[in-house]
Every structure is written in structure tokens, then in C-alpha cells.
Design a protein around this motif. Structure first.
Motif, PDB file in Angstrom:
ATOM      1  N   CYS A  29       0.810  -1.216   0.000  1.00 51.18           N
ATOM      2  CA  CYS A  29       0.000   0.000   0.000  1.00 51.18           C
ATOM      3  C   CYS A  29       0.843   1.266   0.000  1.00 51.18           C
ATOM      4  CB  CYS A  29      -0.985   0.005   1.170  1.00 51.18           C
ATOM      5  SG  CYS A  29      -0.260  -0.376   2.767  1.00 51.18           S
ATOM      6  N   PHE A  30       2.114   1.201   0.411  1.00 50.91           N
ATOM      7  CA  PHE A  30       2.932   2.408   0.357  1.00 50.91           C
ATOM      8  C   PHE A  30       3.186   2.839  -1.089  1.00 50.91           C
ATOM      9  CE2 PHE A  30       6.878   4.911   0.691  1.00 50.91           C
ATOM     10  CZ  PHE A  30       6.431   5.887   1.566  1.00 50.91           C
ATOM     11  N   GLU A  32       0.977   2.839  -3.248  1.00 46.36           N
ATOM     12  CA  GLU A  32      -0.203   3.645  -3.562  1.00 46.36           C
ATOM     13  C   GLU A  32       0.025   5.090  -3.119  1.00 46.36           C
ATOM     14  OE1 GLU A  32      -3.650   2.167  -4.532  1.00 46.36           O
ATOM     15  OE2 GLU A  32      -2.152   0.859  -5.431  1.00 46.36           O
ATOM     16  N   ASN A  33       0.652   5.281  -1.955  1.00 44.38           N
ATOM     17  CA  ASN A  33       0.936   6.640  -1.485  1.00 44.38           C
ATOM     18  C   ASN A  33       1.831   7.390  -2.468  1.00 44.38           C
ATOM     19  OD1 ASN A  33       1.232   5.184   1.775  1.00 44.38           O
ATOM     20  ND2 ASN A  33      -0.525   6.317   0.999  1.00 44.38           N
ATOM     21  N   ASN A  36      -0.021   7.999  -5.808  1.00 47.75           N
ATOM     22  CA  ASN A  36      -0.956   9.118  -5.726  1.00 47.75           C
ATOM     23  C   ASN A  36      -0.230  10.456  -5.864  1.00 47.75           C
ATOM     24  OD1 ASN A  36      -3.081   7.337  -5.373  1.00 47.75           O
ATOM     25  ND2 ASN A  36      -3.084   7.509  -3.146  1.00 47.75           N
ATOM     26  N   LYS A  37       0.956  10.535  -5.288  1.00 49.90           N
ATOM     27  CA  LYS A  37       1.757  11.754  -5.434  1.00 49.90           C
ATOM     28  C   LYS A  37       2.162  11.964  -6.893  1.00 49.90           C
ATOM     29  CE  LYS A  37       2.386  13.091  -1.063  1.00 49.90           C
ATOM     30  NZ  LYS A  37       1.951  14.426  -0.553  1.00 49.90           N
ATOM     31  N   SER A 187       8.124  -1.101   2.454  1.00 47.56           N
ATOM     32  CA  SER A 187       7.061  -0.280   3.004  1.00 47.56           C
ATOM     33  C   SER A 187       7.291   0.003   4.485  1.00 47.56           C
ATOM     34  CB  SER A 187       5.710  -0.979   2.826  1.00 47.56           C
ATOM     35  OG  SER A 187       4.706  -0.300   3.543  1.00 47.56           O
ATOM     36  N   HIS A 245       0.237   2.762  10.262  1.00 43.53           N
ATOM     37  CA  HIS A 245       0.499   3.411   8.978  1.00 43.53           C
ATOM     38  C   HIS A 245       1.162   4.776   9.177  1.00 43.53           C
ATOM     39  CE1 HIS A 245      -2.574   0.459   7.837  1.00 43.53           C
ATOM     40  NE2 HIS A 245      -2.095   0.556   6.617  1.00 43.53           N
ATOM     41  N   PRO A 248       0.039  11.494   7.058  1.00 41.73           N
ATOM     42  CA  PRO A 248       0.372  12.353   5.903  1.00 41.73           C
ATOM     43  C   PRO A 248       1.700  13.096   6.046  1.00 41.73           C
ATOM     44  CG  PRO A 248      -1.960  12.534   6.392  1.00 41.73           C
ATOM     45  CD  PRO A 248      -1.363  11.701   7.497  1.00 41.73           C
ATOM     46  N   ILE A 251       4.398  10.584   5.181  1.00 42.33           N
ATOM     47  CA  ILE A 251       4.359  10.284   3.742  1.00 42.33           C
ATOM     48  C   ILE A 251       4.961  11.432   2.948  1.00 42.33           C
ATOM     49  CG2 ILE A 251       2.823   9.929   1.768  1.00 42.33           C
ATOM     50  CD1 ILE A 251       0.937   8.458   3.734  1.00 42.33           C
ATOM     51  N   TRP A 255       8.297  11.305   0.721  1.00 42.88           N
ATOM     52  CA  TRP A 255       8.136  11.723  -0.677  1.00 42.88           C
ATOM     53  C   TRP A 255       9.159  12.809  -1.037  1.00 42.88           C
ATOM     54  CZ3 TRP A 255       6.426  11.172  -5.445  1.00 42.88           C
ATOM     55  CH2 TRP A 255       6.227  12.293  -6.251  1.00 42.88           C
TER      56      TRP A 255
END
Length: 316
Positions: A29-30, A32-33, A36-37, A187, A245, A248, A251, A255
Motif C-alpha cells: 500500500c505504500f 499507492e501513497n 498518488n503523489k 514499506s 500506517h 500524511p 508520507i 516523498w
């Protein structure tokens, strides 16, 4: 006073990510983070065509099937909780119609091969070394689809088993795309349902196996997402309410590290322009009919046209 230790990260200069790059993200799922960016900043990115895949065997299976164009048949599915599922895919792809699932998965197999063949960068995020083996067929599954646990054997992949799986992934992809850059990461999501000690053992196996496989001279690299979370962000304020998790803030922090390490200077400049446009799109005016707002919209359209002229694939 320095209150934080920071991982030394070397800037990638050989094949950085820019707006010509075609990126494929596979894994937990990371990914996905990060995906999305990339989508927010309008990069050419494809993420998780079979949904979230947590362990290396599931990713190897997808890559193998895609490259060899191994199509599914109706016998490859199971019916549970009024939906049809495939053990190779995440439950987000499950459907109420069997033929729809068959068509969707086989279409995805074909499109995934094309994406792997044309990708400039493939980012693979590993989540866990723990796997579940379906007793009836003696096969490791990507997702259990809430089938009773007694129908599975829980196993942990050894470092050697993960290394072999990753080597197979690299060999398969580079066999059809010799110019691709492969980037592995782990992750930072904690899989505490496996147990605290078991989670650390699992992550350790993944990290050790990745370092057995990567070789910058062979265009295979490691980005330390997990390491940054564990070392630079070693505080529960960087976790979501579940304490599992990254939140934000975390993340965004990882990022920013990723961007600083892997993105070209030209890409950074374009990203700033796109961020301005994205913020403009989400802006809510006090008075939609005001001259000031109309001028704002005209300026925003001009900025969109400028970007789209430079990069025709970008749509807002």
C-alpha cells in the motif's frame, strides 16, 4: 543542536525521473501513497494493476504471467461472500460477475506487459515476508479474500527465497526491457497482525534480500523508505491513529526525500508549476461572479495550456 540523525542519500544522476519517464509501481500500500503523489503531479505513472500486492511472490507471479501472457480461465476463480475472486489479485478487483472478472484480469495482463516493456522506471515496494499457502492447491496466494484461515498455512519466506524471487523479477523485466531502471523499497507500514517481533523479522528478511540483488551497475537500486521511517521519523507523532500506517506528514517527508534523490531539476521546476495549477483548481472563491475570480480563472487556464503544450499527455 542536532536533534535528528539523517540518512545520507546520493542524488541519482544517471537516469533520474522526469516528465518523459514512464513509471510502473508494484507492491504494497505504500506504493499507492507514492503513486498518488505521482498522479497529483501528472507524471506518466501506472500503479498496481492487480491491486495492492504485499509480498515478493505475488509480485513475481504478476510479472511472470504478464510477460508470458498467461491468461486466466474461469476455473481460476472462487466465489465467496457473493463475489468472484482471484487469489492472484487484490479484492478491489473482485466482481459479482465471473465473466467480468475474467475479462478484466486478462485485459490487465496484456496491458501490464505493454507497461513493463515501455517503462523507464519500475518501483517495487515490498511489504512483508509472511505469505499464506492455500492448502487445497498448495499455492501461495496474494490475497486470502477473507476465506477462513484454517484453509491456509502461514509461512515466512527466507532471505534466500526472497532473493531468488527478486532475481527472477529483475531477469524477467530486463529480458523485455533492457533500458529500465528498477527501484526497490520496503514499506514503512508495520504489519503488527503478524506480531511485533515477527514484523521486524519480516522486514529484515526483505531488506537483506534486496541488498543481495541490487547493483547500480545493473540499474537496480534501493530507496530506504522503511529506514527513513525507522530512523529519521522515530516518533509516534508520525503515525496515523492506528499506530501502524505513516500519517500524511511522514508520507510527505519520505516523498520529499524521494523527489530530492530521484527527480531531475527540470522535473522539479515543472512540478512547482503543476502544484500551482492543482491548488488553483481546488480553490474555492468567496464570490464566483467577481471580476477578480474571473481573472483568476483566465490566468489558471493560461497556465494549463502552457503545461499541456509542453507535455500533451497532461490533462487537468
Amino acid at each position: 543542536m542536532n536533534l535528528q540523525t539523517q540518512l545520507p542519500l546520493k542524488k541519482e544522476t544517471r537516469n533520474p525521473i522526469d516528465y518523459k519517464s514512464k513509471i510502473v509501481l508494484l507492491g504494497s500500500c505504500f506504493s499507492e501513497n507514492i503513486g498518488n503523489k505521482l498522479n497529483y503531479y501528472k507524471f506518466q505513472a501506472t500503479q498496481n494493476p492487480f491491486g495492492i500486492l504485499f509480498h515478493p511472490k505475488a509480485i513475481e507471479n504478476l510479472v511472470t504471467k504478464a510477460i508470458n501472457l498467461e491468461m486466466y480461465g474461469e476455473d481460476d476463480f472462487l466465489f465467496k461472500n457473493e463475489r468472484w475472486h482471484c487469489f492472484d489479485a487484490h479484492s478491489s478487483l473482485s466482481t459479482i460477475d465471473k465473466k467480468e472478472l475474467l475479462n478484466n484480469l486478462n485485459t490487465t495482463i496484456s496491458s501490464t506487459k505493454e507497461k513493463l516493456e515501455t517503462a523507464s522506471h519500475i518501483i517495487i515496494t515490498l511489504g512483508t515476508s509472511w505469505v499464506y499457502r492455500y492448502i487445497e492447491t498448495n499455492t501461495v496466494v496474494a490475497n486470502c479474500h477473507k476465506i477462513p484461515q484454517k484453509k491456509f498455512l502461514k509461512e515466512i519466506l527466507s532471505v534466500d527465497e526472497i532473493s531468488e524471487s527478486l532475481e527472477a523479477i529483475v531477469s524477467l523485466i530486463q529480458g523485455i526491457n533492457k533500458n529500465v531502471t528498477l527501484l526497490f523499497t520496503v514499506s514503512p507500514v508495520r504489519h503488527l497482525k503478524d506480531g511485533f517481533v515477527e514484523n521486524m523479522q519480516s522486514k529484515s528478511h526483505l531488506i537483506a534480500a534486496i541488498h543481495n540483488v541490487i547493483n547500480p551497475r545493473n540499474s537496480t537500486h534501493y530507496f530506504p523508505s522503511y529506514d527513513i521511517m525507522m530512523d529519521e521519523l522515530r516518533d509516534y507523532r508520525f503515525y496515523a491513529e492506528d499506530m501502524i500506517h505513516p500519517n500524511p506528514t511522514a508520507i510527505n517527508y519520505i516523498w520529499e526525500k524521494f523527489v530530492a534523490t530521484w527527480f531531475s531539476e527540470e522535473a522539479l521546476s515543472t512540478m512547482q508549476k503543476i502544484e500551482t495549477i492543482q491548488k488553483g483548481i481546488s480553490h474555492k472563491p468567496f464570490n464566483e461572479d467577481s471580476d477578480q475570480h474571473k481573472q483568476f480563472l483566465n490566468n489558471l487556464e493560461d497556465k494549463k495550456k502552457e503545461i499541456s503544450k509542453q507535455f500533451p499527455f497532461i490533462k487537468f
